[in-house]
Write a protein that holds these residues in place. Sequence first.
Motif, PDB file in Angstrom:
ATOM      1  N   GLY A 118      75.792 -43.756   3.193  1.00  0.00           N
ATOM      2  CA  GLY A 118      75.235 -42.415   2.109  1.00  0.00           C
ATOM      3  C   GLY A 118      73.746 -42.181   2.644  1.00  0.00           C
ATOM      4  O   GLY A 118      73.590 -40.926   2.803  1.00  0.00           O
ATOM      5  N   HIS A 119      73.086 -43.010   2.811  1.00  0.00           N
ATOM      6  CA  HIS A 119      71.904 -42.932   2.853  1.00  0.00           C
ATOM      7  C   HIS A 119      71.392 -42.243   4.210  1.00  0.00           C
ATOM      8  O   HIS A 119      70.635 -41.263   4.535  1.00  0.00           O
ATOM      9  N   ASN A 120      72.095 -42.926   5.186  1.00  0.00           N
ATOM     10  CA  ASN A 120      71.950 -42.523   6.689  1.00  0.00           C
ATOM     11  C   ASN A 120      72.378 -41.324   6.882  1.00  0.00           C
ATOM     12  O   ASN A 120      72.092 -40.321   7.512  1.00  0.00           O
ATOM     13  N   ALA A 121      73.756 -40.749   6.183  1.00  0.00           N
ATOM     14  CA  ALA A 121      73.997 -39.528   6.439  1.00  0.00           C
ATOM     15  C   ALA A 121      73.221 -38.448   5.693  1.00  0.00           C
ATOM     16  O   ALA A 121      72.705 -37.313   6.324  1.00  0.00           O
ATOM     17  N   ILE A 122      72.764 -38.799   4.545  1.00  0.00           N
ATOM     18  CA  ILE A 122      71.399 -37.611   3.895  1.00  0.00           C
ATOM     19  C   ILE A 122      70.278 -37.634   4.799  1.00  0.00           C
ATOM     20  O   ILE A 122      69.960 -36.479   5.137  1.00  0.00           O
ATOM     21  N   ALA A 123      69.746 -38.633   5.489  1.00  0.00           N
ATOM     22  CA  ALA A 123      68.801 -38.892   6.274  1.00  0.00           C
ATOM     23  C   ALA A 123      68.942 -37.904   7.404  1.00  0.00           C
ATOM     24  O   ALA A 123      68.104 -37.347   7.788  1.00  0.00           O
ATOM     25  N   HIS A 124      70.111 -38.159   8.030  1.00  0.00           N
ATOM     26  CA  HIS A 124      70.479 -37.281   9.113  1.00  0.00           C
ATOM     27  C   HIS A 124      70.615 -35.631   8.770  1.00  0.00           C
ATOM     28  O   HIS A 124      69.763 -34.908   9.651  1.00  0.00           O
TER      29      HIS A 124
END
Length: 105
Positions: free
Chosen positions: A88-94
């Motif tokens: 989830g963090h990686n998706a938001i960062a992307h």
Amino acid sequence: MGLMDDLEPLAKRLARMVREVGRVAVFTGAGISTECGIPDFRGPGGMWTKFRPIDYQDYVASAEMRAEAWRRKFAMEPTFRAARPGRGHNAIAHLVRIGKVAHVI
């Protein structure tokens, strides 16, 4: 048909919706970090099942409560230090990197 089969069409639909709009607001909470090993507050085995929450007025009024709040924070430090961003963090960062996110709440 399993859970992931059910989620795949929803994930594709969400991806399409995000592509089609200008910007999005991301609403998230403590649960996004549970896959990273950080316990949530309310769930089974969560922090509040082990420790009663310290109310703001008790924190302000009592040196003992402030000390307890800090003790709890420092007790969790190894867990926090070992945690790494999850999916989830990686998706938001992307989404932030590509300019899709207006706000993270």
